[in-house]
Enzyme design. Structure first.
Site, PDB file in Angstrom:
ATOM      1  CE1 TYR A 104      61.699  44.547 -14.742  1.00 13.63           C
ATOM      2  CE2 TYR A 104      62.157  42.478 -15.724  1.00 13.63           C
ATOM      3  CZ  TYR A 104      62.433  43.631 -15.299  1.00 13.63           C
ATOM      4  OH  TYR A 104      63.550  44.329 -15.989  1.00 13.63           O
TER       5      TYR A 104
ATOM      6  CE  LYS B 291      72.541  50.730  -5.579  1.00 13.56           C
ATOM      7  NZ  LYS B 291      73.700  51.193  -6.256  1.00 13.56           N
TER       8      LYS B 291
ATOM      9  CG  ASP C  96      76.624  49.855  -7.649  1.00 12.78           C
ATOM     10  OD1 ASP C  96      76.362  48.878  -6.986  1.00 12.78           O
ATOM     11  OD2 ASP C  96      76.806  50.877  -7.300  1.00 12.78           O
TER      12      ASP C  96
ATOM     13  CG  ASP D 126      65.654  42.277 -17.985  1.00  9.51           C
ATOM     14  OD1 ASP D 126      66.178  41.706 -19.237  1.00  9.51           O
ATOM     15  OD2 ASP D 126      64.796  43.025 -18.054  1.00  9.51           O
TER      16      ASP D 126
ATOM     17  CG  ASP E  18      70.026  41.325 -22.254  1.00  7.82           C
ATOM     18  OD1 ASP E  18      69.634  39.892 -22.298  1.00  7.82           O
ATOM     19  OD2 ASP E  18      69.120  42.193 -22.811  1.00  7.82           O
TER      20      ASP E  18
END
Ligand code: NAD
Length: 359
Positions: A138, A189, A221, A245, A249
């Site tokens: 980001y 990851k 994942d 992020d 959620d």
């Protein structure tokens, strides 16, 4: 304690008003609390042409803690990116050095039926997700758009973490795990990304200072799957900005109501910005029906993490539990046959529970 109050847009002012009433209740009991309000997001743009006006940033820097509602709305969707409401949020986090985002996902017994998962999978769920907030893809440079040699448009971003950025969020993760069940799961990851290989390496190095905390690693994942398969296996999760992020959620949806979940963003001295996880809900703005509990629970986090006042934090949480037990529901959490009350009435109920409960 000085609190900067930034209501923002949409339902922001409505829900923040109820949180301010809760603070006023504590002030009436003798707590020394000072509040000052300033615009942010679309309201900042309207007032000063800037989603983070200079005066707002100055106030936030001077304050001991910041209470924020939500920003954004259709009115601002076509503005150029630098003055879009969410830029106000990204900038205030960066300017205040808020690198840790704490997102609890808790399922209240009374609301277990509201989850999209079977109640037995989520009843009693209590996860804390720590998301790094100021680095990663980001903020990484270079980023942008270009045209390739073949004339095709191309977009690109840079995923980047330095070892000091990883180590400081990892330390917060271990410290919080220590206060809970001493289990920390780091999500990355590392099978694909170099940034993640470094992330895992540094988290393992920091772990040596916290031998009493059980550390595990999980690929993002798999973590996304495990959160819906068996969410209660987790206690504290620490991860980078983008994975956090998405996972936070996802975890919030396990609880069934976005209107119930608070969050905290902390700097290295535990100064924090506290806000509900939901957005400005333009579809219900101005109707007086928004659920203020996520914002009120953000205050509980403020007292716990910035003011080091667990007693007041516990009182707020107990008051919220009490109103749920008494069957008080806003429209987002009302089940079949339950009559919904409005934002103001929910604020009244919490204050009544605070006034009637043990100090
Ligand atoms: P949203 O969270 O605002 O709303 C999603 C749904 O949940 C809506 O149906 C809304 O009515 C409902 N909802 C949200 N909060 C509620 C509450 N307290 N009580 C009852 N119902 C509630 O997400 P969205 O619709 O995707 O985004 C709306 C705007 O908010 C956009 O402009 C977006 O950019 C912005 N946004 C801001 C933040 C923030 O300020 N941190 C976060 C997310 C989205």
């Amino acid at each position: 304690m000085k609190i900067a109050v930034l209501p923002g847009d949409g339902i922001g002012p409505e829900i923040v008003q109820q949180a301010v009433r809760v603070l006023q209740h504590f002030a009436s009991e003798g707590a020394s609390l000072e509040m000052e309000t300033a615009p942010i997001g679309g309201a900042g743009y309207d007032a000063a042409g800037d989603p983070l006006p200079e005066g707002t940033l100055k106030l936030a820097k001077q304050a001991d803690a910041v209470l924020l509602g939500a920003v954004g709305g259709p009115k601002y969707d076509t503005l150029p990116r630098p003055v879009r409401p969410e830029q106000g949020l990204l900038r205030i986090r960066k300017e205040l050095g808020l690198f840790t985002n704490l997102r609890p996902a808790m399922v209240y017994e009374e609301l277990a039926g509201a989850s999209s998962l079977r109640p037995e999978l989520v009843a009693g769920l209590d996860i804390m997700i720590l998301r790094e907030l100021t680095g990663d893809i980001y903020f990484g440079e270079p980023r942008g758009r270009r045209t390739t040699a073949s004339g095709e448009r191309e977009g690109f971003d840079t995923m980047k973490y330095s070892e000091s950025e990883i180590a400081r969020i990892a330390r917060v993760g271990f410290a919080i795990a220590r206060k809970r069940s001493r289990k920390l799961c780091s999500v990355d990851k590392a099978n694909v990304l170099d940034t993640s290989i470094l992330w895992r390496e540094v988290v393992n190095e920091v772990a040596k200072d916290f031998p009493d905390v059980e550390l595990s690693h999980m690929y993002v994942d798999n973590a996304a799957m495990q959160l819906v398969r068996a969410p209660k296996q987790f206690d504290v999760i620490v991860t980078g900005n983008m994975f956090g992020d998405i996972l936070s959620d996802e975890a919030s949806m396990l609880t069934g109501s976005i209107g119930m979940l608070p969050s905290a963003s902390l700097d290295s001295a535990s100064k924090g910005l506290y806000e509900p996880i939901h957005g400005s809900a333009p579809d219900i703005a101005g109707k007086g029906v928004a659920n203020p509990l996520a914002t009120i629970l953000s205050l509980s986090m403020m007292f716990r993490y910035s003011f080091n006042d667990n007693n007041t934090a516990d009182r707020i949480e107990r008051a919220v539990r009490q109103v749920l037990k008494d069957g008080k529901r806003t429209v987002d959490i009302a089940g079949p046959g339950q009559t919904a009350i409005g934002t103001l009435q929910m604020g009244d109920a919490v204050i009544a529970a605070l006034a009637g409960g043990h100090r």
